[in-house]
Scaffold this motif. Structure first.
Motif, mmCIF file in Angstrom:
data_model
loop_
_atom_site.group_PDB
_atom_site.id
_atom_site.type_symbol
_atom_site.label_atom_id
_atom_site.label_comp_id
_atom_site.label_asym_id
_atom_site.label_seq_id
_atom_site.Cartn_x
_atom_site.Cartn_y
_atom_site.Cartn_z
ATOM 1 N N SER A 254 2.874 9.981 -9.800
ATOM 2 C CA SER A 254 2.357 9.940 -11.170
ATOM 3 C C SER A 254 0.841 10.029 -11.264
ATOM 4 C CB SER A 254 2.815 8.646 -11.856
ATOM 5 O OG SER A 254 2.263 7.508 -11.192
ATOM 6 N N GLY A 255 0.173 10.017 -10.127
ATOM 7 C CA GLY A 255 -1.285 10.068 -10.158
ATOM 8 C C GLY A 255 -1.935 8.724 -10.429
ATOM 9 N N GLU A 256 -1.160 7.637 -10.396
ATOM 10 C CA GLU A 256 -1.730 6.295 -10.610
ATOM 11 C C GLU A 256 -2.646 5.947 -9.441
ATOM 12 O OE1 GLU A 256 -0.315 1.629 -11.275
ATOM 13 O OE2 GLU A 256 1.145 3.168 -10.702
ATOM 14 N N GLN A 257 -3.925 5.785 -9.723
ATOM 15 C CA GLN A 257 -4.927 5.594 -8.677
ATOM 16 C C GLN A 257 -4.777 4.231 -8.011
ATOM 17 O OE1 GLN A 257 -6.720 6.448 -6.104
ATOM 18 N NE2 GLN A 257 -7.886 7.923 -7.370
ATOM 19 N N LEU B 154 0.832 -1.197 0.000
ATOM 20 C CA LEU B 154 0.000 0.000 0.000
ATOM 21 C C LEU B 154 0.873 1.257 0.000
ATOM 22 C CD1 LEU B 154 -2.984 0.584 -0.117
ATOM 23 C CD2 LEU B 154 -3.071 0.492 2.374
ATOM 24 N N ASP B 155 1.943 1.230 0.781
ATOM 25 C CA ASP B 155 2.879 2.361 0.789
ATOM 26 C C ASP B 155 3.467 2.588 -0.600
ATOM 27 O OD1 ASP B 155 2.736 3.313 3.402
ATOM 28 O OD2 ASP B 155 4.095 1.760 4.156
ATOM 29 N N GLN B 156 3.858 1.500 -1.273
ATOM 30 C CA GLN B 156 4.406 1.627 -2.617
ATOM 31 C C GLN B 156 3.371 2.221 -3.581
ATOM 32 O OE1 GLN B 156 6.209 -2.037 -4.031
ATOM 33 N NE2 GLN B 156 6.897 -2.570 -1.964
ATOM 34 N N ALA B 157 2.145 1.732 -3.467
ATOM 35 C CA ALA B 157 1.084 2.230 -4.353
ATOM 36 C C ALA B 157 0.803 3.710 -4.090
ATOM 37 C CB ALA B 157 -0.187 1.406 -4.158
ATOM 38 N N LEU B 158 0.824 4.115 -2.818
ATOM 39 C CA LEU B 158 0.596 5.516 -2.487
ATOM 40 C C LEU B 158 1.731 6.400 -2.993
ATOM 41 C CD1 LEU B 158 -0.831 5.171 1.140
ATOM 42 C CD2 LEU B 158 -2.062 5.950 -0.892
ATOM 43 N N THR B 159 2.951 5.879 -2.956
ATOM 44 C CA THR B 159 4.092 6.632 -3.496
ATOM 45 C C THR B 159 3.916 6.862 -4.991
ATOM 46 O OG1 THR B 159 5.580 5.723 -1.814
ATOM 47 C CG2 THR B 159 6.594 6.640 -3.793
ATOM 48 N N ARG B 160 3.507 5.821 -5.717
ATOM 49 C CA ARG B 160 3.269 5.975 -7.157
ATOM 50 C C ARG B 160 2.129 6.943 -7.413
ATOM 51 N NH1 ARG B 160 3.896 0.330 -6.913
ATOM 52 N NH2 ARG B 160 1.648 0.034 -7.154
#
Length: 513
Positions: free
Chosen positions: A112-115, A102-108
């Motif tokens: 980059s705005g990747e939801q 989740l941390d990695q996804a939030l960083t992206r």
């Protein structure tokens, strides 16, 4: 590594022995001194060759052992790391790995705005599976749920088990809310399908809370908190459904926490601000024959709070007993003030968990110098459903002590008739839905049927929620013994009630205006 441990020791022992013997032989030949240089070389080189072979064997084995040792350490480290990041029962990601993903996804998302969306899932009726089929069956069901969830998501998504029957899904790059809704609907569909557990069949549901990342959410734990709030909102909506997070949900939770903290402080205060307001109960001839105490709390920040908000929080945070006894004592004081009126107060089903409830209520009534027969204790049918055996004995004791038992909101559940057959009560209060239906259909038949049933069981029948003269006429024509509602008055403070009782008709006209 196992092969090296079995074969290595004898090889090393033989090689070391060979090296020792060859060295001993070489020294003996050199000390002899009678041989020529050629003879000395001829005698020594086979020994030196043997010694060299032995050394090579030893070095080769040591290298092999070190290589195997490194491999085994790497394998154990990988296994330990996998075990630290995965659920042992299902093999799914655990909470630690979920938060990392989740941390990695939030960083992206920030870069980059990747939801990214987080779904929190909790199985419905899972406890029933454990209770009826056993915990091994429950474990097997959890494993199969994990497999079904894995089959629904993409490789880039993460499925995690974070508790006994709790799961979570990190959905990467969803195509808007519609994409998340479709996934939720598919999850609900596959979880509804029966599970084959041995020779038995088990069925469960799932409640889902979904939340999207946004610029204000910078921590995985915060996103999980909001998803958890939303999941419990789905459970409150009837279970086996999903909800999408809104900020209003978070505001509700903050409000609840504020009420809980204030409630604890209020109950610990010397003079709590919680108080009963009283709504009159009107007899068939128009006279006030009783009062119902309804809890009110003028909160300094949140304004007037009513029982629908206070009582569930008190039950959840474990202070319902203190709140219930406070309300009962205030009702007793009002009864002492108006000895000709019956005074009713509501009891929470959770108060019946304590065996000493009847004795406590009897003691408080005696301290306030009130006869138990003047006090009416209102309960709902959920008490009988959830605490049947426990409450039956308590109700019998309370009635034996003289208290009157009233079944409130009669007709709102599936077990109302069953409750009347199994548990003795003195009065029933028809839910306002009876009045609504009768007024809409201009028919008293449905109310008359309930009244006839009550009278056949020697019970008084009260119609609640009367708000117009047409509804009053319908209730009285059906044979109700008493009526109650805003037509006569809203709940009043003790001082307002005194004015009302002095001139109830004038108060009624004032309210209607």
């Amino acid at each position: 590594m196992g092969y090296s441990r079995k074969v290595g020791p004898p090889i090393v022992a033989a090689a070391v022995a060979t090296i020792v013997l060859t060295n001993f032989a070489t020294v003996s030949i050199v000390k002899d001194g009678t041989q020529s240089g050629y003879e000395l070389f001829s005698a020594i080189w086979p020994i030196a060759l043997t010694s060299a072979v032995a050394v090579i064997l030893v070095m080769s084995f040591l290298y092999r052992s070190l290589f195997d040792l490194v491999q085994e350490l790497e394998s154990r480290q990988a296994a330990a790391q996998h075990q630290a990041l995965h659920d042992q029962l299902t093999g799914l990601a655990n909470r630690a790995l979920l938060e990392d993903r989740l941390d990695q996804a939030l960083t992206r998302y920030r870069r980059s705005g990747e939801q990214v969306a987080l779904l929190m899932l909790d199985l419905d009726r899972f406890k029933q599976v454990n209770d009826t089929l056993g915990h091994n069956a429950g474990d097997q069901l959890v494993i199969e749920v994990g497999e079904r969830l894995r089959a629904l998501v993409r490789e880039t998504d993460t499925v995690a088990r974070i508790g006994g029957d709790e799961f979570a899904i990190v959905q990467v790059s969803p195509k808007g809310e519609a994409d998340v809704r479709r996934l939720c609907e598919r999850i609900i569909g596959v979880i509804r399908a029966p599970f084959e557990i041995g020779e038995r069949e088990a069925r469960v549901g799932v409640s889902i809370g979904a939340v999207f990342a946004n610029k204000e959410v910078s921590e995985a734990s915060e996103l999980m908190r909001k998803a958890d709030i939303t999941m419990y909102r789905a459970k409150a909506a009837g279970r086996d459904c999903f909800r999408i997070f809104t900020e209003a949900m978070d505001a509700d939770v903050q409000r609840r926490d504020q009420i809980e903290l204030s409630l604890r402080n209020e109950l610990a205060a010397e003079k709590p601000g919680l108080e009963l307001h009283y709504q009159p109960v009107i007899g068939a001839r128009g006279a006030v024959i009783g009062l119902e105490g309804l809890l009110r709390w003028p909160h300094p920040l949140l304004g007037q709070l009513n029982p629908n908000e206070i009582v569930p929080i008190a039950e959840e945070c474990g202070v319902i007993e203190e709140l219930g006894l406070l309300s009962f004592r205030q009702a007793c004081r009002m009864a002492q003030r108006w000895p000709d009126l019956a005074v009713a107060v509501n009891l929470s089903p959770l108060q019946f968990r304590k065996p000493g409830l009847p004795a406590t209520l009897k003691r408080i009534a005696a301290e306030e110098k009130v006869e138990p027969g003047q006090m009416e204790l209102e309960i709902t049918e959920s008490l009988f459903i959830e605490h049947g055996a426990l409450c039956a004995e308590a109700i019998e004791t309370l009635r034996r002590d003289g208290f009157r038992i009233v079944l409130d909101d009669f007709g709102t559940g599936y077990s109302s008739l069953s409750c009347l057959r199994k548990f003795p009560v003195d009065k029933i209060k028809l839910d306002r839905s009876f009045i609504d239906v009768a007024a809409r259909d201009q028919s008293v038949a449905i109310i008359r049927a309930a009244v006839t049933l009550g009278h056949a069981m020697n019970l008084d029948v009260v119609a609640e929620g009367v708000s117009s003269e047409d509804e009053e006429q319908i209730a009285l024509e059906a044979g109700c013994d008493a009526v109650q509602g805003h037509l006569y008055s809203q709940a009043m403070t003790a001082d307002q009630l005194e004015t009302y009782l002095a001139d109830p008709r004038g108060e009624r006209i004032s309210n209607a205006a």
